[in-house]
Design a protein around this motif. Structure first.
Motif, PDB file in Angstrom:
ATOM      1  N   ASP A 207       0.815  -1.210   0.000  1.00 42.61           N
ATOM      2  CA  ASP A 207       0.000   0.000   0.000  1.00 42.61           C
ATOM      3  C   ASP A 207       0.851   1.264   0.000  1.00 42.61           C
ATOM      4  N   ALA A 208       1.899   1.276   0.831  1.00 43.14           N
ATOM      5  CA  ALA A 208       2.737   2.476   0.934  1.00 43.14           C
ATOM      6  C   ALA A 208       3.418   2.799  -0.384  1.00 43.14           C
ATOM      7  N   PHE A 209       3.890   1.785  -1.072  1.00 39.68           N
ATOM      8  CA  PHE A 209       4.612   2.040  -2.316  1.00 39.68           C
ATOM      9  C   PHE A 209       3.667   2.263  -3.492  1.00 39.68           C
ATOM     10  N   ALA A 210       2.538   1.574  -3.505  1.00 45.68           N
ATOM     11  CA  ALA A 210       1.569   1.816  -4.582  1.00 45.68           C
ATOM     12  C   ALA A 210       1.075   3.256  -4.562  1.00 45.68           C
ATOM     13  N   SER A 211       1.064   3.866  -3.374  1.00 44.92           N
ATOM     14  CA  SER A 211       0.584   5.243  -3.237  1.00 44.92           C
ATOM     15  C   SER A 211       1.642   6.283  -3.591  1.00 44.92           C
ATOM     16  N   THR A 212       2.890   5.841  -3.790  1.00 48.44           N
ATOM     17  CA  THR A 212       3.978   6.802  -4.010  1.00 48.44           C
ATOM     18  C   THR A 212       4.728   6.537  -5.313  1.00 48.44           C
ATOM     19  N   VAL A 213       4.082   5.871  -6.252  1.00 46.48           N
ATOM     20  CA  VAL A 213       4.734   5.555  -7.532  1.00 46.48           C
ATOM     21  C   VAL A 213       5.254   6.812  -8.208  1.00 46.48           C
ATOM     22  N   ALA A 214       4.412   7.817  -8.321  1.00 45.06           N
ATOM     23  CA  ALA A 214       4.810   9.041  -9.030  1.00 45.06           C
ATOM     24  C   ALA A 214       5.937   9.760  -8.303  1.00 45.06           C
ATOM     25  N   ALA A 215       5.857   9.845  -6.972  1.00 43.35           N
ATOM     26  CA  ALA A 215       6.902  10.540  -6.212  1.00 43.35           C
ATOM     27  C   ALA A 215       8.241   9.837  -6.347  1.00 43.35           C
ATOM     28  N   LEU A 216       8.240   8.511  -6.308  1.00 44.74           N
ATOM     29  CA  LEU A 216       9.479   7.755  -6.463  1.00 44.74           C
ATOM     30  C   LEU A 216      10.062   7.964  -7.857  1.00 44.74           C
ATOM     31  N   ARG A 218       9.541  10.419 -10.062  1.00 41.55           N
ATOM     32  CA  ARG A 218      10.036  11.786 -10.256  1.00 41.55           C
ATOM     33  C   ARG A 218      11.256  12.084  -9.373  1.00 41.55           C
ATOM     34  N   GLY A 219      11.367  11.347  -8.270  1.00 39.64           N
ATOM     35  CA  GLY A 219      12.509  11.542  -7.380  1.00 39.64           C
ATOM     36  C   GLY A 219      13.764  10.826  -7.831  1.00 39.64           C
ATOM     37  N   GLY A 220      13.701  10.143  -8.963  1.00 39.89           N
ATOM     38  CA  GLY A 220      14.886   9.486  -9.509  1.00 39.89           C
ATOM     39  C   GLY A 220      15.183   8.136  -8.891  1.00 39.89           C
ATOM     40  N   VAL A 221      14.137   7.454  -8.414  1.00 39.78           N
ATOM     41  CA  VAL A 221      14.305   6.126  -7.822  1.00 39.78           C
ATOM     42  C   VAL A 221      13.462   5.132  -8.607  1.00 39.78           C
ATOM     43  N   LEU A 315       5.663   2.868   8.337  1.00 35.23           N
ATOM     44  CA  LEU A 315       5.957   2.795   6.909  1.00 35.23           C
ATOM     45  C   LEU A 315       4.752   3.332   6.130  1.00 35.23           C
ATOM     46  N   THR A 316       4.707   4.622   6.012  1.00 32.36           N
ATOM     47  CA  THR A 316       3.601   5.324   5.366  1.00 32.36           C
ATOM     48  C   THR A 316       4.077   5.929   4.048  1.00 32.36           C
ATOM     49  N   PRO A 317       3.154   6.357   3.203  1.00 29.69           N
ATOM     50  CA  PRO A 317       3.571   7.084   1.999  1.00 29.69           C
ATOM     51  C   PRO A 317       4.438   8.305   2.337  1.00 29.69           C
ATOM     52  N   HIS A 318       4.118   8.991   3.417  1.00 31.43           N
ATOM     53  CA  HIS A 318       4.926  10.149   3.824  1.00 31.43           C
ATOM     54  C   HIS A 318       6.359   9.720   4.123  1.00 31.43           C
ATOM     55  N   TRP A 319       6.530   8.589   4.814  1.00 27.82           N
ATOM     56  CA  TRP A 319       7.884   8.114   5.119  1.00 27.82           C
ATOM     57  C   TRP A 319       8.638   7.769   3.829  1.00 27.82           C
ATOM     58  N   VAL A 320       7.962   7.131   2.902  1.00 32.88           N
ATOM     59  CA  VAL A 320       8.607   6.787   1.637  1.00 32.88           C
ATOM     60  C   VAL A 320       9.120   8.051   0.945  1.00 32.88           C
ATOM     61  N   GLU A 321       8.297   9.099   0.918  1.00 31.82           N
ATOM     62  CA  GLU A 321       8.673  10.322   0.210  1.00 31.82           C
ATOM     63  C   GLU A 321       9.763  11.107   0.930  1.00 31.82           C
ATOM     64  N   THR A 322       9.694  11.151   2.265  1.00 33.99           N
ATOM     65  CA  THR A 322      10.614  12.024   2.999  1.00 33.99           C
ATOM     66  C   THR A 322      11.877  11.323   3.496  1.00 33.99           C
ATOM     67  N   GLU A 323      11.829  10.007   3.661  1.00 32.96           N
ATOM     68  CA  GLU A 323      12.978   9.290   4.201  1.00 32.96           C
ATOM     69  C   GLU A 323      13.609   8.325   3.193  1.00 32.96           C
ATOM     70  N   LEU A 324      12.776   7.565   2.511  1.00 37.81           N
ATOM     71  CA  LEU A 324      13.323   6.549   1.612  1.00 37.81           C
ATOM     72  C   LEU A 324      13.980   7.155   0.369  1.00 37.81           C
ATOM     73  N   ILE A 325      13.319   8.124  -0.257  1.00 35.15           N
ATOM     74  CA  ILE A 325      13.882   8.693  -1.488  1.00 35.15           C
ATOM     75  C   ILE A 325      15.254   9.322  -1.231  1.00 35.15           C
ATOM     76  N   PRO A 326      15.434  10.123  -0.166  1.00 34.29           N
ATOM     77  CA  PRO A 326      16.785  10.641   0.102  1.00 34.29           C
ATOM     78  C   PRO A 326      17.809   9.537   0.362  1.00 34.29           C
ATOM     79  N   LEU A 327      17.395   8.472   1.042  1.00 35.03           N
ATOM     80  CA  LEU A 327      18.319   7.363   1.292  1.00 35.03           C
ATOM     81  C   LEU A 327      18.693   6.663  -0.007  1.00 35.03           C
ATOM     82  N   ALA A 328      17.716   6.357  -0.836  1.00 33.50           N
ATOM     83  CA  ALA A 328      17.967   5.600  -2.063  1.00 33.50           C
ATOM     84  C   ALA A 328      18.829   6.361  -3.054  1.00 33.50           C
ATOM     85  N   THR A 329      18.835   7.681  -2.961  1.00 33.48           N
ATOM     86  CA  THR A 329      19.625   8.490  -3.890  1.00 33.48           C
ATOM     87  C   THR A 329      20.951   8.940  -3.291  1.00 33.48           C
ATOM     88  N   ASP A 330      21.287   8.457  -2.115  1.00 28.52           N
ATOM     89  CA  ASP A 330      22.560   8.787  -1.455  1.00 28.52           C
ATOM     90  C   ASP A 330      23.517   7.621  -1.631  1.00 28.52           C
TER      91      ASP A 330
END
Length: 365
Positions: A207-216, A218-221, A315-330
């Motif tokens: 659910d968390a990732f299905a809700s953040t497909v576009a953010a991921l 566009r965030g380069g992940v 593990l919410t959509p907010h966490w994916v956008e604010t924590e996971l994307i910066p980690l995955a691109t570091d």
């Protein structure tokens, strides 16, 4: 030099028991081509399908669940246990097993009791940081006790790690990366996050990732999302951005690992050990039910800096956008985490457990 001629491997019900059982079976037969390896399981478990498919014999014992509270089922326990011990004893006698190896679960307790009665050496492997009842009982009957984690409290325990399939234990991720990316239709220019909840999937992760497909995207992940059977979805990927690939099941998990730079997963023992063996950093999201063993399973690698622990409800959509994307691109941070993860890997656990089986065989009366 003589060698064992027949061993009985007891473990079933879940992949956590069946996977190391099969890894040991493969290693023993690789060492001793004439060795007869027989597994002991139940008709309801995964073993009923997976073990014969790998070419090994399988004997069944009745499933004997232990009632968690006083009930009429408790009165039936002695009779059920006797039937299971008798069935396990018959399997030992009819196969001429010279060592019994147990991995825990319903079938192991009857196997340990039957082996002890026959003075057949017992070897135990405990997958989880917190040992189950079957292996706590069995560890009283033998000094040949192997564990996956250093924190496991069992008598005579020695940590060897988790026996894994050779495709995982010998994986060279960098050598397979281009093939792996092409296999899943992923690109070479983006970091890859592998999301997996195992064969059954994990609703929270899905659910968390299905809700953040576009953010991921566009965030380069780019994401390889293994949803579990029957839980696939069609991602709404932006026209410009990184790919988002959804599959129900990855039949070549080694390629999924080779494609990944970071993994988001539950922290079952097998998953933790596979990821440390291949040197992947991970976000571990322990299953929020049970006895807390998944949190303990991830404790060592998280403490070493090879992973992060995130509570299921965090593990919410907010966490994916604010924590996971910066980690995955570091990339620098991921490289440090990957080295810390790999330092805890035990790619030779199957060989070490086979050594223990041979050692136990040498003590036969």
């Amino acid at each position: 030099m003589s060698s064992p001629t027949s061993v009985l491997l007891a473990g079933g019900g879940s992949a956590g028991h069946v996977s190391p059982l099969l890894a040991l079976a493969d290693t023993l037969t690789r060492r001793h081509p004439d060795l007869v390896v027989t597994a002991l399981g139940t008709e309801e478990g995964l073993e009923a399908r997976l073990i014969p498919a790998r070419g090994f014999g399988l004997r069944f014992v009745p499933k004997v669940p232990l009632p968690r509270r006083p009930s009429a089922d408790l009165l039936k326990l002695p009779g059920r246990l006797k039937a299971a011990v008798d069935a396990a004893g018959a399997a030992i006698d009819e196969t001429g097993a010279e060592v019994v190896v147990g991995f825990g679960g319903y079938v192991s307790t009857p196997a340990y009791l039957a082996a002890r009665r026959r003075r057949v050496p017992i070897v135990i492997h405990e997958q989880n940081a917190r040992p189950g009842l079957a292996n706590r009982v069995g560890a009283r009957f033998t000094t040949f006790v192997a564990t996956t984690f250093s924190t496991t409290d069992l008598p005579h325990a020695r940590r060897i790690g988790m026996p894994l399939r050779r495709e995982i234990a010998t994986l060279d991720r960098s050598a397979l990366r281009d093939e792996a990316l092409a296999h899943f239709g992923l690109a070479t220019e983006w970091p890859t996050v592998l999301v997996t909840g195992g064969s059954l999937g994990a609703k929270r992760l899905n659910d968390a990732f299905a809700s953040t497909v576009a953010a991921l995207s566009r965030g380069g992940v780019q994401v390889l999302h293994v949803t579990g059977q029957g839980k696939t979805f069609v991602p709404d990927v932006p026209a410009v951005g990184a790919p988002y690939v959804v599959v129900e099941y990855a039949d070549r998990m080694e390629l999924a690992y080779a494609a990944a730079d970071l993994v988001v997963a539950r922290s079952g023992a097998n998953t933790v050990c596979e990821l440390t063996t291949v040197g992947l950093p991970a976000v571990y999201v322990p299953l929020p039910i049970g006895n807390g063993e998944q949190r303990l399973n991830a404790a060592d690698v998280v403490a070493a800096g090879g992973g992060l622990l995130v509570d299921d409800d965090a593990l919410t959509p907010h966490w994916v956008e604010t924590e996971l994307i910066p980690l995955a691109t570091d990339g620098d941070r991921l490289a440090v985490m990957a080295r810390a993860s790999a330092a805890l890997g035990e790619p030779a656990a199957d060989e070490q457990l086979a050594d223990l089986v041979e050692l136990a065989w040498g003590t036969r009366a």
